[in-house]
Every structure is written in C-alpha cells, then in structure tokens.
Enzyme design. Sequence first.
Site, PDB file in Angstrom:
ATOM      1  N   CYS A 176       0.736  -1.330  -0.086  1.00 12.75           N
ATOM      2  CA  CYS A 176       0.310   0.143  -0.158  1.00 12.75           C
ATOM      3  C   CYS A 176       1.235   1.360  -0.579  1.00 12.75           C
ATOM      4  CB  CYS A 176      -0.863  -0.004   1.243  1.00 12.75           C
ATOM      5  SG  CYS A 176      -1.482   1.915   1.584  1.00 12.75           S
TER       6      CYS A 176
ATOM      7  N   CYS B 134      -6.911  -3.893   4.309  1.00 13.35           N
ATOM      8  CA  CYS B 134      -6.483  -2.474   4.154  1.00 13.35           C
ATOM      9  C   CYS B 134      -7.278  -1.756   2.501  1.00 13.35           C
ATOM     10  CB  CYS B 134      -4.754  -1.651   3.879  1.00 13.35           C
ATOM     11  SG  CYS B 134      -5.046   0.309   4.108  1.00 13.35           S
TER      12      CYS B 134
ATOM     13  N   HIS C 146       1.189  -3.907   6.305  1.00  6.89           N
ATOM     14  CA  HIS C 146      -0.199  -3.853   7.418  1.00  6.89           C
ATOM     15  C   HIS C 146      -1.664  -4.388   6.137  1.00  6.89           C
ATOM     16  CE1 HIS C 146      -0.266   0.123   3.895  1.00  6.89           C
ATOM     17  NE2 HIS C 146      -1.844  -0.438   4.577  1.00  6.89           N
TER      18      HIS C 146
HETATM   19  P1  PAD Z   1      -0.886   4.802  -4.980  1.00  2.31           P
HETATM   20  O1  PAD Z   1      -0.159   5.766  -4.950  1.00  2.31           O
HETATM   21  O2  PAD Z   1      -0.986   3.669  -5.543  1.00  2.31           O
HETATM   22  O3  PAD Z   1      -2.318   5.786  -5.555  1.00  2.31           O
HETATM   23  C1  PAD Z   1      -1.813   7.205  -5.965  1.00  2.31           C
HETATM   24  C2  PAD Z   1      -2.389   7.940  -6.985  1.00  2.31           C
HETATM   25  O4  PAD Z   1      -2.766   9.262  -7.057  1.00  2.31           O
HETATM   26  C3  PAD Z   1      -1.881   7.418  -8.316  1.00  2.31           C
HETATM   27  O5  PAD Z   1      -2.156   7.131  -8.778  1.00  2.31           O
HETATM   28  C4  PAD Z   1      -1.147   8.918  -8.257  1.00  2.31           C
HETATM   29  O6  PAD Z   1      -0.800   8.669  -9.991  1.00  2.31           O
HETATM   30  C5  PAD Z   1      -2.287   9.833  -8.197  1.00  2.31           C
HETATM   31  N1  PAD Z   1      -1.479  11.334  -7.828  1.00  2.31           N
HETATM   32  C6  PAD Z   1      -0.689  11.771  -7.458  1.00  2.31           C
HETATM   33  N2  PAD Z   1      -0.161  12.918  -7.486  1.00  2.31           N
HETATM   34  C7  PAD Z   1      -1.434  13.364  -8.086  1.00  2.31           C
HETATM   35  C8  PAD Z   1      -1.819  14.577  -8.285  1.00  2.31           C
HETATM   36  N3  PAD Z   1      -1.410  16.045  -7.712  1.00  2.31           N
HETATM   37  N4  PAD Z   1      -3.436  14.650  -8.372  1.00  2.31           N
HETATM   38  C9  PAD Z   1      -4.052  13.895  -8.573  1.00  2.31           C
HETATM   39  N5  PAD Z   1      -3.521  12.499  -8.267  1.00  2.31           N
HETATM   40  C10 PAD Z   1      -2.673  12.258  -8.045  1.00  2.31           C
HETATM   41  O7  PAD Z   1      -1.499   5.149  -3.368  1.00  2.31           O
HETATM   42  P2  PAD Z   1      -3.022   4.250  -2.805  1.00  2.31           P
HETATM   43  O8  PAD Z   1      -3.973   3.784  -3.738  1.00  2.31           O
HETATM   44  O9  PAD Z   1      -2.264   2.995  -2.198  1.00  2.31           O
HETATM   45  O10 PAD Z   1      -3.407   5.419  -1.728  1.00  2.31           O
HETATM   46  C11 PAD Z   1      -3.089   6.684  -1.948  1.00  2.31           C
HETATM   47  C12 PAD Z   1      -3.137   7.296  -0.461  1.00  2.31           C
HETATM   48  O11 PAD Z   1      -4.053   6.760   0.631  1.00  2.31           O
HETATM   49  C13 PAD Z   1      -2.699   7.237   0.147  1.00  2.31           C
HETATM   50  O12 PAD Z   1      -1.399   8.700   0.682  1.00  2.31           O
HETATM   51  C14 PAD Z   1      -2.534   6.507   1.015  1.00  2.31           C
HETATM   52  O13 PAD Z   1      -1.403   6.323   2.604  1.00  2.31           O
HETATM   53  C15 PAD Z   1      -3.450   6.279   1.861  1.00  2.31           C
HETATM   54  C16 PAD Z   1      -4.487   5.177   2.747  1.00  2.31           C
HETATM   55  N6  PAD Z   1      -5.228   5.752   3.447  1.00  2.31           N
HETATM   56  C17 PAD Z   1      -6.082   5.304   4.277  1.00  2.31           C
HETATM   57  C18 PAD Z   1      -6.429   5.501   5.408  1.00  2.31           C
HETATM   58  O14 PAD Z   1      -6.339   4.706   6.193  1.00  2.31           O
HETATM   59  N7  PAD Z   1      -7.017   6.464   5.469  1.00  2.31           N
HETATM   60  C19 PAD Z   1      -5.663   3.297   4.087  1.00  2.31           C
HETATM   61  C20 PAD Z   1      -4.772   3.190   2.792  1.00  2.31           C
HETATM   62  C21 PAD Z   1      -4.005   4.548   2.769  1.00  2.31           C
HETATM   63 ZN    ZN Z   2      -2.724   0.728   3.442  1.00  2.00          ZN
END
Ligand code: PAD
Ligand code: ZN
Length: 376
Positions: A47, A175, A68
Amino acid sequence: MSTAGKVIKCKAAVAWEIKKPLVIEQIEVAPPKAHEVRIKILATGICRSDDHVISGAFTVPLPMVLGHEAAGVVESVGEGVTCVKPGDHVIPLFNPQCGNCSSCRNTRGNLCTQNDLSEPRGLMPDGTCRFTCKGKSLHHFISTSSFTEYTVVHENAVVKIDAAAPLEKVCLIGCGFSTGYGAAVQTAKVERGSTCAVFGLGGVGLSAVMGCKAAGASRIIGVDINKSKFPKALEVGATECVNPLDYKKPISEVLFDLTGGQGVDYSFEVVGRTDTMTAALASCHENYGISVIVGVPPSASEISFNPMLLFTGRTWKGSVFGGWKSKNSVPKLVSDYMGKKFVLDPLITHTLPFEKINDGFELLRTGKSIRTVLTF
Ligand code: PAD
Ligand code: ZN
Ligand code: ZN
C-alpha cells in the site's frame, strides 16, 4: 513439531533507514504474550502508506517491519485469547477495535484509541517489541507488520474470516479496498444519483470509485495526473476521467465547468498531498458538498485555505479505514466478497514472491501497478 511457545526464526523485510530499499533478513519472532496472537502471513499487499514510511513522508520509529494489508493463519495464541485459535484464517487490523474506548462505543466512531496511527510508537500495546534482528529490536507497524513470514499482534488487532476465502485476494480487505469503498459508502454516505470526484486512482482511489458506484452515484469523475490509470478507473465505475495536467486552470474550476457550475456532491482525496486535499474541497458544491480526506497527510504538514470554502456550508471530513469498525466489518466484507457483491481482481495487477518486495515498491512508485500482492 509445534512452534507454539517457541521463538520462530523466519524471513522478514526490514526497513532499517528511510529512502533505502527494504532488506530481507532472518529475524526472530517471540511467542505471543497474554492477549496476543502470532500469525503466519500468507499474502500481503503493498500500500502507498508503506511507501510513505520509506519515502520519509510518514514518520515512524525505525528499524521496523512494515506491511499492514494482509491475510494469514493463526500459528499460536497467548494466554486469555478467545477470539481466534490456531489454524483460523485471519486478517490483521491496522485500525484495531477494542470495543471499550470512546470511539468503539460511539456508533459513529471507528478510530479505536488503541490505534498506532496518529502518534506511532511502533510497539505492542504493552510497550515492547516481538521482533529482533542481529540483536536489535524491530518496531511494529500500525498494530500489524505483515512484511514477515510471522508476526505478532494484539487480539484487538486481528479478526477471523471465512476459511474458504482466497487469502491472496482478501488481504486487500485489510486496507486498500475497505478504506476506499468505505470512504464512499460509510464516511461520505454517497447518495443515489449524485456526482462524485475521486482524486488519485490507485488501489484505494479505485476502491472509492467502486463505493461511489455501489451507492448509485450517476457521475463519477476520476482525477489523476497519470492517465494510464484511466482505463481501469472506467472499468470499475468511473464515468469519465480528467488529468489536471491537461488544463491551465485549477482542477477545481475544471470540475465546476464539468458540472454546470455546481461542483460535485462528494469529492475524495486519495493521494496524500495537501494541495490535492484543498483542491478536492474546493471542487465540491459550496453549500452541501462533502469532501473526504483519505490520503495520509505527510507528517507535520499544515494546510492554509480560505475559510470561505467552509463558511458557505461545505463539510470536510477524514476517513481512516473507510470509517469501518474493523472487527465487526472485516468478516462481513469478506463474506460480501465471497457473495460476489464486489470484485477485487481489477485491483491486483501484480503477484510476486515475497523476496521480490522491492520490485513491488518500484512498480508502485513508477505508477505501473495498482496493487502488488506478495505471497510467501
Ligand atoms: P497509489 O500511489 O496507488 O495511488 C495514488 C494515485 O494518486 C496515483 O495513481 C497517482 O498517480 C495519483 N496522484 C499523484 N499525485 C497526484 C495529483 N497531484 N493529483 C491527482 N492524482 C495524483 O496509492 P494508494 O491508492 O495505495 O493510496 C492512496 C493514499 O491513501 C495514500 O496517501 C495512502 O497512504 C492513503 C491511505 N489511507 C488510508 C486510510 O485509512 N485513510 C488507508 C490506506 C491508504
Ligand atoms: Zn494501507
Ligand atoms: Zn477501541
């Protein structure tokens, strides 16, 4: 021969320093203490939150065993554990559910005070570690640590699931899937016929798109700076996609133009950047729009924004683990997956052996993967 009660020597990927590849090491995993569970991990997703630690954006104590988003089988349990037994198939819970704290008791709450997310200590609840390597203690990551053949978690941070569920798929319920899907159906409570915008079309963002679709949204606009993410987004439910880099004007104005000057009903920030958090807020309807922060904010970051954005009535909320109470919801989500209420396959673009973990991170960083699942 049973390993219960003994130290287990096994392979783990250790984060020794930030901005360096993980190192596969032989580590020692201590037996579970009272109210703890030792799990043999069989599958784990990669993730972006794991990568936020490696990049230095998410500050945690090192060295640490990251990971995780996982599934496995209980190897042994400590004294007093009744919720699971050896042999049970389980998912570790990065957001635990103790059942007793203010959040667990409140119907609207889900961020258990036993969480290790907001101020990570990297320790078991008793303040110690169960991992050692070369004589050094290794920290635990957000109550879970799954980049290892064996891990130890508190009983509040693990739940039994249907033994028939394929672990190499349902690990995503630990997650990414639950977080994105829940942000839409649970935190935002997207309404039928509404218009949504999802910023960031990675594993979590695509799951938010699926949640918006399941809730009956009529328009779902995917926003990403990597247009190679668009076909998958359209496949899982986005009705159109926009790339902010294709426009001179701010993306919030582009979204207002696309919605007849209204803004979207719901917006989701699923990137983890402060500029996209404010852009997502500014993109929703000025009065009844709801914007949800899902992306993990960089440690110690701050946002300044025009308070008029909120004064007019918008709602700005955050969502950890999709707002789900983890112990109650994860087994149900696994059952829903088994009942074909949603799919996980489109999210899994790569499956690699655990030893190739750094290749999996490279695929994420270069935008080539959605989810890589590591198998042991
Ligand atoms: P990922 O890196 O697979 O996806 C992120 C996407 O955002 C990619 O497709 C990028 O191209 C795109 N991106 C980057 N910069 C920009 C921008 N300026 N504008 C638009 N798009 C952009 O990540 P993921 O899907 O695994 O996770 C996404 C976020 O969610 C990340 O910050 C992660 O830490 C968070 C998360 N939060 C929780 C929670 O409980 N809140 C749980 C799991 C992940
Ligand atoms: Zn996660
Ligand atoms: Zn609690």
